[in-house]
Design a protein around this motif. Structure first.
Motif, short mmCIF file in Angstrom:
data_model
loop_
_atom_site.label_atom_id
_atom_site.label_comp_id
_atom_site.label_asym_id
_atom_site.label_seq_id
_atom_site.Cartn_x
_atom_site.Cartn_y
_atom_site.Cartn_z
N ALA A 30 0.83 -1.20 0.00
CA ALA A 30 0.00 0.00 0.00
C ALA A 30 0.87 1.26 0.00
CB ALA A 30 -0.93 0.00 1.22
N LEU A 31 1.98 1.22 0.74
CA LEU A 31 2.89 2.37 0.79
C LEU A 31 3.50 2.65 -0.59
CD1 LEU A 31 5.47 3.22 3.50
CD2 LEU A 31 6.32 2.84 1.19
N PHE A 32 3.90 1.57 -1.28
CA PHE A 32 4.47 1.74 -2.62
C PHE A 32 3.44 2.38 -3.57
CE2 PHE A 32 5.43 -0.09 -6.89
CZ PHE A 32 6.63 0.57 -7.10
N MET A 87 3.81 6.06 -5.58
CA MET A 87 3.73 6.18 -7.03
C MET A 87 2.48 6.96 -7.47
SD MET A 87 6.55 4.86 -7.65
CE MET A 87 6.53 4.97 -9.44
N GLY A 88 1.38 6.79 -6.74
CA GLY A 88 0.18 7.55 -7.05
C GLY A 88 0.37 9.03 -6.78
N LEU A 111 13.97 7.64 -10.00
CA LEU A 111 12.68 7.13 -9.53
C LEU A 111 12.42 5.75 -10.14
CD1 LEU A 111 9.86 7.95 -8.06
CD2 LEU A 111 9.09 8.33 -10.39
N GLY A 112 12.66 5.62 -11.44
CA GLY A 112 12.46 4.34 -12.11
C GLY A 112 13.33 3.24 -11.53
N ILE A 113 14.59 3.59 -11.21
CA ILE A 113 15.52 2.59 -10.65
C ILE A 113 15.10 2.16 -9.26
CG2 ILE A 113 17.89 2.25 -9.84
CD1 ILE A 113 18.80 4.06 -12.17
N THR A 114 14.89 3.14 -8.37
CA THR A 114 14.58 2.82 -6.97
C THR A 114 13.21 2.16 -6.82
OG1 THR A 114 13.81 5.10 -6.64
CG2 THR A 114 16.08 4.61 -6.02
N LEU A 148 -4.52 4.85 -5.92
CA LEU A 148 -5.71 5.71 -6.03
C LEU A 148 -5.72 6.75 -4.91
CD1 LEU A 148 -8.42 3.04 -6.93
CD2 LEU A 148 -7.57 4.85 -8.42
N ALA A 149 -5.31 6.34 -3.70
CA ALA A 149 -5.25 7.28 -2.58
C ALA A 149 -4.20 8.36 -2.83
CB ALA A 149 -4.93 6.53 -1.29
N GLY A 150 -3.05 7.94 -3.38
CA GLY A 150 -1.99 8.90 -3.69
C GLY A 150 -2.41 9.91 -4.74
#
Length: 384
Positions: A26-28, A32-33, A114-117, A153-155
């Motif tokens: 959920a954190l991930f 990203m959101g 961002l893409g790498i991490t 969706l939350a993000g």
């Protein structure tokens, strides 16, 4: 008495550990959101053109592809649990750097990172999840991916709220990074430290071969389809039906919500019907939905087609990653590499089709792509 206390502590620890991965997924999604929800504001901050913005976003996909050997190396040296902590903290730092980027060039570098991490974090948490599936004999990756969708969706909603309140992306991401770092550390602490010891296997990174290559092909095709629908569904409604700015984004919303709902029940369906059958049948539903959207008489009716596509494609990634992770962290990293390359190629390919033969043909092409997914899935024996 001592035995009873030890048993109670072990039971309490096991109960605590079962919440760690749901929190991390959920954190991930939330991270990203939040990034995706502020892309328009970030583009305005550095005054980037549409063409330059495409190049910025392409850097994220390129970073994801470049990360695959690195994620395999990290998990082989320190295990999935510590890889999640290292990449997760780095991801939060990169998120802040994106908000603070003063120029297009700095933004491109930050999005590349961002893409790498993000990809290392994604592969590590899926590897940990597939290991737990093997330990417990219980399918749960679909539910975890559903929680990731919910976080996304939350993000995105939080990003919209921050934009409405005129809060700059830099301030937004700084406000987010501190609390999420605490949550990340807490989830890391809840996980069993023995996971790292058992997952450390120094396997060299290589492209998938044999049966594993079919899983990679499914990931490649699936990410092409998902990425293209995310980028082009709203454009299709706007250009083909003349949909309003308020209606056009609902295509992606319908797609995402149905994907979330499907993933929340996917694990139970897998026990009853099997992963191969669900992915194959789901891809056929996606093809039908997209072709329905193409021939729909109005934008409102076409929304049902994109909802069906979300329902049909939802279980592809959880089950592909579950099957790849069962073969080991290096196999998962290799399949993820093919999947991320699909996300690079999909949206530009659809854009080219739309340019030469129109948006209707581009969405119909995605329907055809879903049929190819169904064909490949029906021949992929590692899907169980």
């Amino acid at each position: 008495m001592h035995t009873t206390v030890s048993t109670q502590r072990s039971f309490s620890l096991a109960q605590t550990q079962q919440y760690a991965l749901p929190v991390l997924f959920a954190l991930f999604g939330l991270i990203m959101g939040s990034w995706a929800g502020r892309i328009p504001a970030l583009a305005e901050c550095v005054q980037v053109s549409h063409s330059a913005l495409s190049m910025v976003l392409l850097c994220g996909g390129l970073g994801a592809v470049l990360s695959c050997p690195l994620s395999s190396f990290l998990m082989g040296r320190i295990g999935a649990r510590k890889s999640m902590l290292v990449s997760g903290m780095a991801l939060l730092g990169v998120l802040v750097s994106i908000g603070l980027a003063p120029t297009v060039q700095r933004l491109m570098v930050s999005v590349l990172m961002l893409g790498i991490t993000a990809s290392i974090f994604n592969v590590a948490m899926n590897s940990a999840a597939t290991r737990r599936e093997k330990q417990t004999g219980k399918s749960e990756l679909s539910m975890l991916h559903g929680l990731c969708c919910a976080g996304g969706l939350a993000g995105a909603t939080l990003g919209s709220l921050m934009a409405t309140m005129k809060i700059a992306p830099a301030t937004h991401f700084l406000m987010l990074a501190g609390p999420l770092a605490v949550v990340l550390w807490g989830a890391f602490s809840m996980m069993d430290a023995d996971d790292d010891v058992e997952q450390i296997k120094k396997e060299p990174f290589s492209l998938p071969r044999g049966s594993l290559a079919l899983l990679g092909a499914l990931g490649f095709l699936g990410s092409m389809a998902e990425g293209s629908i995310a980028d082009w569904s709203g454009v299709f409604l706007k250009e083909h039906f003349g949909a309003s700015d308020g209606l056009a984004p609902l295509a992606l919303s319908c797609f995402s919500v149905m994907m979330l709902l499907s993933r929340m029940v996917g694990d139970k369906l897998k026990v009853r019907f099997g992963a191969q059958r669900l992915v194959t049948f789901g891809a056929m539903i996606s093809a039908s939905g997209l072709l329905f959207a193409v021939v729909s008489p109005s934008a409102h009716v076409a929304l049902a087609g994109f909802a069906a596509a979300g329902l049909g494609l939802a279980l592809l990634f959880p089950f592909v990653f579950s099957a790849a992770g069962a073969q080991g962290p290096a196999a998962l990293a290799a399949v993820a590499g093919m999947a991320y390359s699909g996300s690079l190629m999909g949206p530009p390919a659809i854009g080219a089709v739309a340019h030469f033969v129109g948006m209707q043909a581009a969405i119909a092409y995605l329907g055809g792509l879903s049929l190819v997914i169904a064909l490949v899935a029906s021949r992929t024996r590692l899907l169980k």
